[in-house]
Design an enzyme around this catalytic site. Structure first.
Site, PDB file in Angstrom:
ATOM      1  N   ASP A  64       0.865  -1.172   0.000  1.00 47.78           N
ATOM      2  CA  ASP A  64       0.000   0.000   0.000  1.00 47.78           C
ATOM      3  C   ASP A  64       0.904   1.226   0.000  1.00 47.78           C
ATOM      4  O   ASP A  64       1.613   1.483   0.980  1.00 47.78           O
ATOM      5  CB  ASP A  64      -0.877  -0.021   1.249  1.00 47.78           C
ATOM      6  CG  ASP A  64      -1.772   1.195   1.381  1.00 47.78           C
ATOM      7  OD1 ASP A  64      -1.632   2.135   0.574  1.00 47.78           O
ATOM      8  OD2 ASP A  64      -2.615   1.212   2.298  1.00 47.78           O
ATOM      9  N   ASN A  91       2.219   4.840 -10.541  1.00 46.22           N
ATOM     10  CA  ASN A  91       0.897   4.859 -11.164  1.00 46.22           C
ATOM     11  C   ASN A  91      -0.241   4.729 -10.161  1.00 46.22           C
ATOM     12  O   ASN A  91      -1.349   5.224 -10.411  1.00 46.22           O
ATOM     13  CB  ASN A  91       0.804   3.719 -12.191  1.00 46.22           C
ATOM     14  CG  ASN A  91      -0.619   3.477 -12.644  1.00 46.22           C
ATOM     15  OD1 ASN A  91      -1.181   4.258 -13.401  1.00 46.22           O
ATOM     16  ND2 ASN A  91      -1.223   2.384 -12.185  1.00 46.22           N
ATOM     17  N   TYR A 155      -9.605  15.670  -6.200  1.00 45.77           N
ATOM     18  CA  TYR A 155      -8.788  14.723  -6.957  1.00 45.77           C
ATOM     19  C   TYR A 155      -7.648  15.432  -7.682  1.00 45.77           C
ATOM     20  O   TYR A 155      -6.481  15.031  -7.575  1.00 45.77           O
ATOM     21  CB  TYR A 155      -9.663  13.953  -7.941  1.00 45.77           C
ATOM     22  CG  TYR A 155      -8.869  13.071  -8.888  1.00 45.77           C
ATOM     23  CD1 TYR A 155      -8.220  11.936  -8.423  1.00 45.77           C
ATOM     24  CD2 TYR A 155      -8.755  13.397 -10.239  1.00 45.77           C
ATOM     25  CE1 TYR A 155      -7.473  11.133  -9.274  1.00 45.77           C
ATOM     26  CE2 TYR A 155      -8.021  12.602 -11.103  1.00 45.77           C
ATOM     27  CZ  TYR A 155      -7.378  11.474 -10.621  1.00 45.77           C
ATOM     28  OH  TYR A 155      -6.634  10.697 -11.474  1.00 45.77           O
ATOM     29  N   LYS A 159      -3.286  15.357  -7.203  1.00 48.44           N
ATOM     30  CA  LYS A 159      -2.354  14.888  -8.238  1.00 48.44           C
ATOM     31  C   LYS A 159      -1.292  15.914  -8.599  1.00 48.44           C
ATOM     32  O   LYS A 159      -0.338  15.602  -9.312  1.00 48.44           O
ATOM     33  CB  LYS A 159      -3.146  14.511  -9.497  1.00 48.44           C
ATOM     34  CG  LYS A 159      -4.156  13.385  -9.311  1.00 48.44           C
ATOM     35  CD  LYS A 159      -3.498  12.050  -9.031  1.00 48.44           C
ATOM     36  CE  LYS A 159      -2.982  11.398 -10.285  1.00 48.44           C
ATOM     37  NZ  LYS A 159      -2.483  10.017 -10.031  1.00 48.44           N
TER      38      LYS A 159
END
Length: 251
Positions: A64, A91, A155, A159
């Site tokens: 994880d 990824n 989100y 990123k």
């Protein structure tokens, strides 16, 4: 054609979707591949089995990436199994769509940032420490970091961290001839939230009209094409860059 014979590649979150496509592509080019998963052991084993059935070599590691000890174990096991690390693709990630910024809770924030920001950051950091000179680092981001979308504020924010870190690492690792780049895929059919059949069908119907090349939506293989470029000799002097994979669409 790209030749990765003898190279060792770690692809996080490679049980399915984009990570699976990249892992299979690298294996088809001769690399020994570590297939990583957090909870989806069944698909991770399937991915590895398909790589080996095609003549490649794969090793499955559960880790994880929101856990630093797990990240350490991922790379330690890779080194024990294959002896080196030459390519790393960060990824693994989590997606949340359709959530207005006003509705984001602290738990929501912590859940996404623990993987998309913290996990990606420390995956890249650890990779930089163990990667062979001349190696390749790739971060898989999202076009939502450059095109604003309502309902994707949390989100897309999560990123951004890795995208900035890539630029810094590219400078800091240049003396070792290690390239560090980011791929920004648009929504990809069969990946993330678009792996669900119902969501994928709605996405296919709505997105195909947005100016994509050939009027089609993206596939995991389209992203694997970009990853193949970055790990190949032709990209040996390309670092700190961002490649958008969106079929020509600007949003």
């Amino acid at each position: 054609m790209t030749d990765l014979t003898g190279k060792v590649a770690v692809v996080t979150g490679s049980a399915r979707g984009i990570g699976e496509a990249i892992a299979k592509r690298f294996a088809s080019l001769g690399a020994n591949v570590v297939v990583n998963y957090s909870t989806d052991e069944e698909n991770a084993r399937r991915t590895a089995s398909e790589i080996e059935a095609a003549g490649g070599r794969a090793h499955v590691v559960q880790a994880d990436i929101s856990s630093l000890p797990d990240i350490d174990r991922l790379f330690d096991e890779t080194l024990t199994t294959f002896g080196s690390v030459d390519i790393v693709v960060a990824n693994a990630g989590r997606e949340v769509v359709g959530q207005l910024a006003a509705d984001v809770t602290e738990d929501d924030f912590d859940r996404l940032f623990s993987v998309n920001a913290k996990g990606a950051f420390f995956t890249l950091q650890k990779a930089a420490k163990v990667l062979t000179d001349g190696g390749r680092l790739i971060s898989i981001g999202s076009t939502t970091t450059i095109f604003p979308y309502s309902g994707l504020g949390l989100y897309s924010s999560s990123k951004v961290v890795a995208a900035q870190f890539v630029r810094i690492l590219a400078l800091e690792l240049a003396s070792r001839a290690i390239t560090v780049n980011t791929i920004l895929p648009t929504g990809i059919l069969g990946a993330g939230v678009f792996a669900d059949p119902a969501g994928a069908e709605a996405f296919r119907a709505g997105d195909a009209q947005m100016g994509r090349i050939d009027g089609r939506v993206g596939t995991p293989e389209d992203v694997a094409d970009a990853a193949e470029y970055f790990v190949g000799d032709l990209a040996g002097w390309v670092s700190g860059q961002t490649l958008t994979v969106a079929g020509g669409a600007i949003a």
